[in-house]
Design an enzyme around this catalytic site. Structure first.
Site, PDB file in Angstrom:
ATOM      1  N   ASP A 436       0.859  -1.185   0.000  1.00  0.00           N
ATOM      2  CA  ASP A 436       0.000   0.000   0.000  1.00  0.00           C
ATOM      3  C   ASP A 436       0.897   1.239   0.000  1.00  0.00           C
ATOM      4  O   ASP A 436       1.814   1.362   0.830  1.00  0.00           O
ATOM      5  CB  ASP A 436      -0.898   0.028   1.234  1.00  0.00           C
ATOM      6  CG  ASP A 436      -1.936   1.139   1.150  1.00  0.00           C
ATOM      7  OD1 ASP A 436      -2.979   0.912   0.509  1.00  0.00           O
ATOM      8  OD2 ASP A 436      -1.679   2.229   1.711  1.00  0.00           O
ATOM      9  N   ASN A 444      -2.674  12.886  -4.579  1.00  0.00           N
ATOM     10  CA  ASN A 444      -3.825  13.163  -5.442  1.00  0.00           C
ATOM     11  C   ASN A 444      -4.388  14.560  -5.158  1.00  0.00           C
ATOM     12  O   ASN A 444      -4.708  15.313  -6.082  1.00  0.00           O
ATOM     13  CB  ASN A 444      -4.913  12.114  -5.215  1.00  0.00           C
ATOM     14  CG  ASN A 444      -4.849  11.003  -6.242  1.00  0.00           C
ATOM     15  OD1 ASN A 444      -4.203  11.144  -7.264  1.00  0.00           O
ATOM     16  ND2 ASN A 444      -5.498   9.874  -5.958  1.00  0.00           N
ATOM     17  N   HIS A 449      -5.215  14.141 -10.042  1.00  0.00           N
ATOM     18  CA  HIS A 449      -5.368  12.705 -10.338  1.00  0.00           C
ATOM     19  C   HIS A 449      -4.379  12.219 -11.406  1.00  0.00           C
ATOM     20  O   HIS A 449      -3.987  11.052 -11.399  1.00  0.00           O
ATOM     21  CB  HIS A 449      -6.806  12.427 -10.780  1.00  0.00           C
ATOM     22  CG  HIS A 449      -7.792  12.515  -9.650  1.00  0.00           C
ATOM     23  ND1 HIS A 449      -7.876  11.572  -8.651  1.00  0.00           N
ATOM     24  CD2 HIS A 449      -8.726  13.470  -9.356  1.00  0.00           C
ATOM     25  CE1 HIS A 449      -8.815  11.913  -7.784  1.00  0.00           C
ATOM     26  NE2 HIS A 449      -9.359  13.087  -8.192  1.00  0.00           N
ATOM     27  N   ASP A 453      -2.119   9.023 -11.091  1.00  0.00           N
ATOM     28  CA  ASP A 453      -2.031   7.908 -12.058  1.00  0.00           C
ATOM     29  C   ASP A 453      -0.581   7.605 -12.406  1.00  0.00           C
ATOM     30  O   ASP A 453      -0.190   6.441 -12.567  1.00  0.00           O
ATOM     31  CB  ASP A 453      -2.819   8.257 -13.316  1.00  0.00           C
ATOM     32  CG  ASP A 453      -4.319   8.281 -13.068  1.00  0.00           C
ATOM     33  OD1 ASP A 453      -4.741   7.757 -12.027  1.00  0.00           O
ATOM     34  OD2 ASP A 453      -5.054   8.822 -13.932  1.00  0.00           O
ATOM     35  N   GLU A 479      -4.653   2.424  -4.289  1.00  0.00           N
ATOM     36  CA  GLU A 479      -3.195   2.417  -4.281  1.00  0.00           C
ATOM     37  C   GLU A 479      -2.639   1.148  -3.668  1.00  0.00           C
ATOM     38  O   GLU A 479      -1.486   1.098  -3.259  1.00  0.00           O
ATOM     39  CB  GLU A 479      -2.669   3.633  -3.497  1.00  0.00           C
ATOM     40  CG  GLU A 479      -2.901   3.604  -2.005  1.00  0.00           C
ATOM     41  CD  GLU A 479      -4.276   4.096  -1.585  1.00  0.00           C
ATOM     42  OE1 GLU A 479      -4.449   4.387  -0.412  1.00  0.00           O
ATOM     43  OE2 GLU A 479      -5.197   4.189  -2.453  1.00  0.00           O
TER      44      GLU A 479
END
Length: 564
Positions: A436, A444, A449, A453, A479
């Protein structure tokens, strides 16, 4: 052991199924269809070729039989004359004219040249040379007790020769040549002074010398070919001859000369005018005699190599055929001639014939069918290929996360279960790593975003590069990532997890112009070694719990146990 074999067989079948895709199946089907259609066409071609060869042999056989019958008629006449000569030698007719002929012979036998003639309209004259000239020849002799009988027998045969000789016959000249220095011929000698020249011309010919008791032990009919000399105006001839013997004494030779031109004319007349092909006549030594082609009598003469091939084929059979370049050559030995009749059929003649038309039609049909088959193959292959590409794309999208290009949650679970079962079967360890990313929500919120990504894609690449070949990684949420390690112990899995953590934390990544960040991750590790449980969901849940323990402990660390 049986279970292992079964799993290996299933794996092999899956590999084969992957290799033999729909495109390969389509190719295989069309290849089989093309192969069988070609085999059927080839079989039809073989049958057609056999029919063509049979047709060529039948045409040749018809002409050979016609020529053989005509030659047999002349051979039969020659045998008849020999039998008559033998009877006359044993029991001559007691005619005054014949006794007078013997007396006349005794009177003129010492002359350089002489002629005995009884009746011009009924018999042929006997022409001869002197005793002195006879004594000069090795094969010639007048020292026999039946010389008088031979003179009268020659006159009797002269009568038969006149009756047997006619203008419709192929024979140009029939003669009896004696070793005793005289001859009888259907071709008259106009001047007596020419008798010695003509007689020695006879006795020096192969058809006379070849009937000595040493050369012709079986005393059978023999054929001879005479080729003209370059300076001579004479034409080539074929001579059939037979020795005349009585009481084991060789008296002379009966012969018939047939000009090659008459045999050529006979060949032309015997051939069906609607048929193509050239007929050629060869002697026993494969020397060319004549051809049925009036315009090009030597148009299809064979070269030495082809003659050698033809001679080799003739050694094994009396009839047959052979292909020479674009020609088909069929041949048949004649029964009553020491030679062979050959038929030459060229490719252009074959194309113009019935078999050529059928062959062209068959070739066009095969070409049309093959063209249609190839077009169909191309269309279907292209359609199947497009469908297969589309199917593969859809399947990949269904199994993978498009952003990270790792397996999605559903695909990862589908992969994990059989791997866990396989490890359980072989009693190998099975480990799971939960990953994680730390502070991903802040990235973010701060950078947007698109930056998030990029971070996910960057992290997925680093995770994939840290794994072994048999390991499987997937994105199971936002994530969060999961790594499956079949065959890895807890310690080995912890080492892999540490390698992933270090790679993620070591590299900075560009988020925007002049802006870089360094990411970190918290990792939890679990293994079947701990409890002997191979249930993937249980192992993932355990690894997930340890992941959160790592986060609670300050993030950017690996927890492989509940106490670490």
């Amino acid at each position: 052991m049986q279970h292992e074999t079964k799993m290996e067989n299933q794996s092999w079948l899956k590999k084969l199924a992957r290799r033999l895709g729909p495109g390969h199946v389509v190719n295989l089907c069309f290849i089989v269809v093309l192969l069988f259609s070609t085999l059927l066409t080839w079989r039809e071609v073989v049958v057609l070729e056999d029919a063509y060869i049979s047709s060529q042999r039948n045409h040749l056989e018809n002409v050979a039989n016609a020529l053989d019958k005509h030659l047999q008629y002349n051979v039969d006449k020659l045998i008849f004359l020999r039998n008559g000569m033998r009877e006359a030698l044993v029991a001559p007719l007691d005619f005054t004219s014949l006794r007078d002929a013997v007396t006349e012979f005794e009177q003129h036998r010492d002359e350089h040249a002489w002629k005995i003639e009884l009746n011009r309209r009924r018999t042929l004259p006997v022409n001869g040379v002197s005793d002195a000239l006879v004594s000069e020849g090795n094969l010639l002799s007048r020292e026999n007790e039946s010389l008088d009988n031979e003179i009268t027998a020659a006159l009797e045969v002269g009568y038969l020769l006149r009756l047997a000789h006619n203008s419709s016959s192929m024979v140009e000249q029939a003669m009896y040549v004696s070793r005793a220095g005289f001859y009888v011929s259907t071709q008259p000698t106009l001047f007596t002074r020419n008798v010695p020249t003509r007689y020695y011309g006879y006795v020096t010919q192969p058809w006379f010398i070849g009937h000595s008791q040493r050369e012709n032990r079986h005393r059978a009919v023999r054929w001879f070919t005479s080729q003209p000399e370059h300076a001579s105006n004479t034409e080539p001839q074929v001579t059939v001859s037979v020795p005349v013997d009585s009481n084991n004494y060789w008296y002379g030779v009966l012969g018939m000369s047939i000009p090659v031109r008459t045999m050529q004319q006979f060949l032309r007349n015997a051939i069906d005018k609607n048929l193509d092909g050239e007929y050629q006549l060869y002697d026993s030594k494969l020397r060319f005699l004549t051809s049925s082609n009036p315009d090009h009598p030597t148009g299809n003469i064979f070269d030495p190599r082809e003659l050698a091939l033809l001679a080799q084929a003739m050694e094994h059979d009396t009839r047959g055929g052979i292909r020479m370049d674009s020609r088909y050559v069929s041949w048949e030995r004649l029964d009553h001639f020491d030679g062979v009749l050959v038929r030459v059929h060229t490719l252009s003649e074959g194309v113009r014939g019935d078999f050529g038309s059928i062959s062209i039609a068959l070739t066009l049909l095969w070409a049309l069918f093959t063209t249609m088959l190839l077009i169909s193959w191309y269309v279907i292959r292209r359609m199947v290929s497009n469908m297969y590409v589309l199917q593969s794309s859809l399947q990949w999208q269904a199994w993978h996360d498009t952003l990270t290009r790792l397996y999605n949650r559903g695909a990862l679970f589908e992969k994990a279960r059989p791997l866990a079962k396989l490890c359980q079967t072989h009693q190998h360890p099975f480990s799971v790593i939960q990953v994680d990313l730390d502070h991903f929500k802040a990235i973010n919120d701060r950078f947007g975003h698109q930056a998030g990504d990029r971070v996910l894609s960057h992290a997925a690449g680093l995770i994939s590069s840290s794994l072994r070949a048999q390991d499987v990684a997937g994105r199971v949420g936002g994530e969060e990532f999961c790594v499956i390690l079949p065959g890895a112990s807890l310690t080995e899995a912890a080492e892999v997890a540490e390698r992933i953590r270090l790679k993620l934390n070591e590299k900075e990544m560009l988020i925007a112009k002049s802006t870089t960040i360094r990411i970190s991750a918290s990792l939890g590790v679990s293994s079947s070694e701990e409890t002997g449980d191979y249930d993937f969901e249980q192992l993932q849940s355990l690894a997930d719990r340890r992941l959160y323990l790592a986060k609670q402990a300050g993030r950017n660390r690996v927890f492989a146990s509940d106490n670490a």
